[in-house]
Scaffold this motif. Structure first.
Motif, PDB file in Angstrom:
ATOM      1  N   PHE A   1      38.428  29.146  44.073  1.00  0.00           N
ATOM      2  CA  PHE A   1      38.870  30.518  43.843  1.00  0.00           C
ATOM      3  C   PHE A   1      40.147  30.858  44.616  1.00  0.00           C
ATOM      4  O   PHE A   1      40.968  31.639  44.142  1.00  0.00           O
ATOM      5  CB  PHE A   1      37.752  31.503  44.186  1.00  0.00           C
ATOM      6  CG  PHE A   1      36.677  31.561  43.147  1.00  0.00           C
ATOM      7  CD1 PHE A   1      36.925  32.102  41.893  1.00  0.00           C
ATOM      8  CD2 PHE A   1      35.410  31.054  43.402  1.00  0.00           C
ATOM      9  CE1 PHE A   1      35.939  32.156  40.920  1.00  0.00           C
ATOM     10  CE2 PHE A   1      34.425  31.098  42.442  1.00  0.00           C
ATOM     11  CZ  PHE A   1      34.686  31.641  41.193  1.00  0.00           C
TER      12      PHE A   1
ATOM     13  N   MET B   1      33.444  34.435  46.773  1.00  0.00           N
ATOM     14  CA  MET B   1      34.473  34.686  45.773  1.00  0.00           C
ATOM     15  C   MET B   1      35.382  35.839  46.184  1.00  0.00           C
ATOM     16  O   MET B   1      36.608  35.758  46.049  1.00  0.00           O
ATOM     17  CB  MET B   1      33.835  34.986  44.416  1.00  0.00           C
ATOM     18  CG  MET B   1      34.859  35.206  43.309  1.00  0.00           C
ATOM     19  SD  MET B   1      34.117  35.594  41.708  1.00  0.00           S
ATOM     20  CE  MET B   1      33.478  37.251  42.016  1.00  0.00           C
TER      21      MET B   1
ATOM     22  N   ILE C   1      39.267  35.175  46.389  1.00  0.00           N
ATOM     23  CA  ILE C   1      40.077  35.574  45.244  1.00  0.00           C
ATOM     24  C   ILE C   1      41.267  36.431  45.665  1.00  0.00           C
ATOM     25  O   ILE C   1      42.278  36.513  44.955  1.00  0.00           O
ATOM     26  CB  ILE C   1      39.212  36.310  44.202  1.00  0.00           C
ATOM     27  CG1 ILE C   1      39.816  36.197  42.794  1.00  0.00           C
ATOM     28  CG2 ILE C   1      39.022  37.760  44.577  1.00  0.00           C
ATOM     29  CD1 ILE C   1      39.698  34.850  42.187  1.00  0.00           C
TER      30      ILE C   1
ATOM     31  N   GLN D   1      28.956  35.560  45.580  1.00  0.00           N
ATOM     32  CA  GLN D   1      29.814  36.733  45.401  1.00  0.00           C
ATOM     33  C   GLN D   1      30.686  36.969  46.623  1.00  0.00           C
ATOM     34  O   GLN D   1      31.892  37.216  46.524  1.00  0.00           O
ATOM     35  CB  GLN D   1      28.965  37.971  45.133  1.00  0.00           C
ATOM     36  CG  GLN D   1      29.776  39.253  44.967  1.00  0.00           C
ATOM     37  CD  GLN D   1      29.056  40.477  45.540  1.00  0.00           C
ATOM     38  OE1 GLN D   1      28.479  40.407  46.617  1.00  0.00           O
ATOM     39  NE2 GLN D   1      29.085  41.573  44.806  1.00  0.00           N
TER      40      GLN D   1
ATOM     41  N   LEU E   1      31.663  30.252  38.703  1.00  0.00           N
ATOM     42  CA  LEU E   1      30.766  30.906  39.650  1.00  0.00           C
ATOM     43  C   LEU E   1      29.304  30.611  39.330  1.00  0.00           C
ATOM     44  O   LEU E   1      28.470  30.497  40.233  1.00  0.00           O
ATOM     45  CB  LEU E   1      31.011  32.417  39.653  1.00  0.00           C
ATOM     46  CG  LEU E   1      30.265  33.217  40.725  1.00  0.00           C
ATOM     47  CD1 LEU E   1      30.734  32.807  42.117  1.00  0.00           C
ATOM     48  CD2 LEU E   1      30.455  34.718  40.519  1.00  0.00           C
TER      49      LEU E   1
ATOM     50  N   THR F   1      37.710  39.900  39.272  1.00  0.00           N
ATOM     51  CA  THR F   1      36.556  39.642  40.141  1.00  0.00           C
ATOM     52  C   THR F   1      35.239  40.138  39.545  1.00  0.00           C
ATOM     53  O   THR F   1      34.259  39.383  39.494  1.00  0.00           O
ATOM     54  CB  THR F   1      36.748  40.287  41.532  1.00  0.00           C
ATOM     55  OG1 THR F   1      37.154  41.653  41.373  1.00  0.00           O
ATOM     56  CG2 THR F   1      37.757  39.541  42.352  1.00  0.00           C
TER      57      THR F   1
END
Length: 273
Positions: free
Chosen positions: A173, A90, A94, A87, A227, A198
């Motif tokens: 990402f 990402m 992102i 997480q 993911l 997200t």
């Protein structure tokens, strides 16, 4: 005739190798430029670590006591640690596209694109710089896991492979992020799109609960969510050990990276148009 054909094939091979070397060198230069930007504001790395730390300390400990989610032979906080690592990676990656929009607004991107550098090298270089940024999140969360006593399989190979997984996930990402930046072209719209994608990506993955307890439609989404494969790799390296699925997860992740790099490379020049 054979000699002429051999010379042509040799010339083509040399040209391909030269193009590949130029691409790699240009990507390294772009990565270095992006890392130098980070040196001017290193506090960004620590501020971005606050959210995953809160997830791990508060959310993880609370649900560990409730024991409402089946996690096998590990407690919930240990189970979710690889998911929180993914997480964090990402979230760092992102929103990387907003840097591209910022460079465009400042006129920097137009000058870079005018250079005799392969377009894909810009995308690859910037994507790898996002991966290097994400490494700091790995180190912070692993250090926290060590401090609070989370039972991770501490091995040199496991940590190195976890870092490699995080870098590859960040490349995917951030490439997705740059593709979105090329489409929306403004910071305000990009922030809106970033917020929209997200949380669905996070909750439609196996980051904080196993796929087996999801409803069928969510299981399908989780299976096509990149993911989920990143989390699965991290769990294998940090908790469960290696399995045949590790190879399949890597193949899926690498194919996703190649696809997204190509898309980002095609769209990248359009951000300045």
């Amino acid at each position: 005739m054979k000699c002429v054909r051999c010379e042509r094939e040799s010339s083509v091979s040399v040209s391909i190798i030269k193009t590949l070397i130029d691409y790699i060198n240009a990507s390294i230069v772009i990565t270095e430029m992006e890392i130098k930007k980070l040196r001017h504001d290193p506090t960004e790395l620590f501020t971005r670590a606050i959210q995953p730390v809160l997830w791990l300390l508060i959310f993880g400990q609370a649900l560990s006591h409730i024991r409402a989610i089946p996690t096998g032979n590990v407690n919930y906080q240990t189970f979710m640690t690889p998911g929180i690592l993914a997480q964090s990676m990402m979230f760092v990656s992102i929103f990387y596209g907003i840097n591209i929009i910022w460079d465009k607004d400042q006129g920097v991107l137009q000058k870079l694109i005018a250079l005799p550098v392969p377009r894909l090298a810009f995308v690859t270089g910037k994507a790898f710089s996002a991966g290097i940024r994400a490494i700091s999140q790995v180190l912070i969360i692993i250090l926290l896991a060590l401090i609070i006593g989370i039972k991770i399989q501490w091995s040199f190979a496991g940590i190195i492979l976890s870092i490699l997984t995080i870098i590859c996930g960040a490349v995917f990402f951030s490439s997705l992020s740059m593709s979105l930046a090329a489409i929306v072209k403004s910071k305000e719209r990009f922030m809106g799109f970033g917020q929209v994608i997200t949380m669905p990506l996070f909750f439609a993955s196996n980051a904080i609960y196993p796929i087996s307890i999801m409803p069928l439609w969510l299981q399908v989404l989780s299976r096509i969510n990149p993911l989920s494969y990143i989390v699965e790799l991290l769990r294998n390296y940090l908790l469960n050990g290696y399995s045949i699925n590790t190879v399949l997860d890597w193949i899926t992740l690498i194919c996703a990276i190649i696809f997204m790099q190509i898309i980002a490379g095609i769209l990248f020049p359009y951000i300045v148009s």
